[in-house]
Design a protein around this motif. Sequence first.
Motif, mmCIF file in Angstrom:
data_model
loop_
_atom_site.group_PDB
_atom_site.id
_atom_site.type_symbol
_atom_site.label_atom_id
_atom_site.label_comp_id
_atom_site.label_asym_id
_atom_site.label_seq_id
_atom_site.Cartn_x
_atom_site.Cartn_y
_atom_site.Cartn_z
ATOM 1 N N ALA A 1 0.855 -1.197 0.000
ATOM 2 C CA ALA A 1 0.000 0.000 0.000
ATOM 3 C C ALA A 1 0.888 1.243 0.000
ATOM 4 O O ALA A 1 0.905 2.016 0.960
ATOM 5 C CB ALA A 1 -0.936 -0.017 1.208
ATOM 6 N N PRO A 2 1.627 1.443 -1.097
ATOM 7 C CA PRO A 2 2.610 2.533 -1.124
ATOM 8 C C PRO A 2 2.001 3.930 -0.983
ATOM 9 O O PRO A 2 2.661 4.835 -0.469
ATOM 10 C CB PRO A 2 3.312 2.353 -2.468
ATOM 11 C CG PRO A 2 2.363 1.553 -3.306
ATOM 12 C CD PRO A 2 1.608 0.677 -2.351
ATOM 13 N N VAL A 3 0.768 4.119 -1.409
ATOM 14 C CA VAL A 3 0.133 5.433 -1.257
ATOM 15 C C VAL A 3 -0.105 5.722 0.229
ATOM 16 O O VAL A 3 0.164 6.825 0.705
ATOM 17 C CB VAL A 3 -1.179 5.518 -2.067
ATOM 18 C CG1 VAL A 3 -1.925 6.811 -1.782
ATOM 19 C CG2 VAL A 3 -0.887 5.387 -3.557
ATOM 20 N N THR A 4 -0.588 4.737 0.953
ATOM 21 C CA THR A 4 -0.776 4.902 2.395
ATOM 22 C C THR A 4 0.562 5.171 3.068
ATOM 23 O O THR A 4 0.683 6.082 3.890
ATOM 24 C CB THR A 4 -1.451 3.660 3.004
ATOM 25 O OG1 THR A 4 -2.721 3.468 2.372
ATOM 26 C CG2 THR A 4 -1.647 3.811 4.503
ATOM 27 N N TYR A 5 1.585 4.403 2.704
ATOM 28 C CA TYR A 5 2.912 4.600 3.299
ATOM 29 C C TYR A 5 3.435 6.010 3.024
ATOM 30 O O TYR A 5 3.921 6.685 3.933
ATOM 31 C CB TYR A 5 3.908 3.562 2.777
ATOM 32 C CG TYR A 5 5.292 3.807 3.305
ATOM 33 C CD1 TYR A 5 5.617 3.452 4.603
ATOM 34 C CD2 TYR A 5 6.253 4.429 2.520
ATOM 35 C CE1 TYR A 5 6.877 3.707 5.115
ATOM 36 C CE2 TYR A 5 7.522 4.690 3.014
ATOM 37 C CZ TYR A 5 7.824 4.324 4.321
ATOM 38 O OH TYR A 5 9.076 4.594 4.823
ATOM 39 N N ALA A 6 3.320 6.453 1.787
ATOM 40 C CA ALA A 6 3.840 7.776 1.410
ATOM 41 C C ALA A 6 3.134 8.916 2.139
ATOM 42 O O ALA A 6 3.693 10.005 2.274
ATOM 43 C CB ALA A 6 3.720 7.970 -0.102
ATOM 44 N N ASN A 7 1.937 8.662 2.613
ATOM 45 C CA ASN A 7 1.169 9.707 3.284
ATOM 46 C C ASN A 7 1.200 9.632 4.808
ATOM 47 O O ASN A 7 0.513 10.408 5.474
ATOM 48 C CB ASN A 7 -0.278 9.692 2.780
ATOM 49 C CG ASN A 7 -0.372 10.297 1.401
ATOM 50 O OD1 ASN A 7 -0.276 11.504 1.243
ATOM 51 N ND2 ASN A 7 -0.511 9.444 0.394
#
Length: 187
Positions: free
Chosen positions: A20-26
């Motif tokens: 879940a790279p979008v969650t991680y990046a945020n």
Amino acid sequence: MTSSIAESWARIEAWLVRHAPVTYANLAPPADPGSLAATEEVIGMTMPGPLAESLLLHDGTGLRTLLPSGWYLLSAEDIARTWSLRTEIAGSDADGIQDSTPSEFGPWWNRHWIPFASFGNGDDLVIDQFGRIGDASHETGCHFDAHPMWSSFPELFAHVAAALETGATLDRYEWVIDDGELDWEIL
């Protein structure tokens, strides 16, 4: 099952990077220690160690879901704001002393609770003075669930890390990924 908050966060972060790279990046950066002190001054209590440790790793998750069933972690500033708002709304009803035995539903609000996650609809997850996790509904009061994952902040994080890593259901929820973001669906 309890791990340290730092260990659970490391496991969650590693899983988010892969799935879940979008969650991680945020994920928010670490809270400034001064913001924790300011929050403690507003709420009139020392932040429980595991919550403070979590905030010093990630100062909330913005509006990104991390916990089942769609809860997102509050920043130190949002904790102070949410606590203040609920305490103001409850008025003198927020002053009651909480007893040590979990009940099905408690009062609507207690000034000894510290909100740490929100559903975005006026409902909050709280830590009480005994370390238990409660679901403070804006409509029905606070409920302290008997499921082991809700018994403490460290248990919650350890259970989330394990569910992400294994794909196991967690208190009737399973994780799903939608466009690189973590979410939880009820079974």
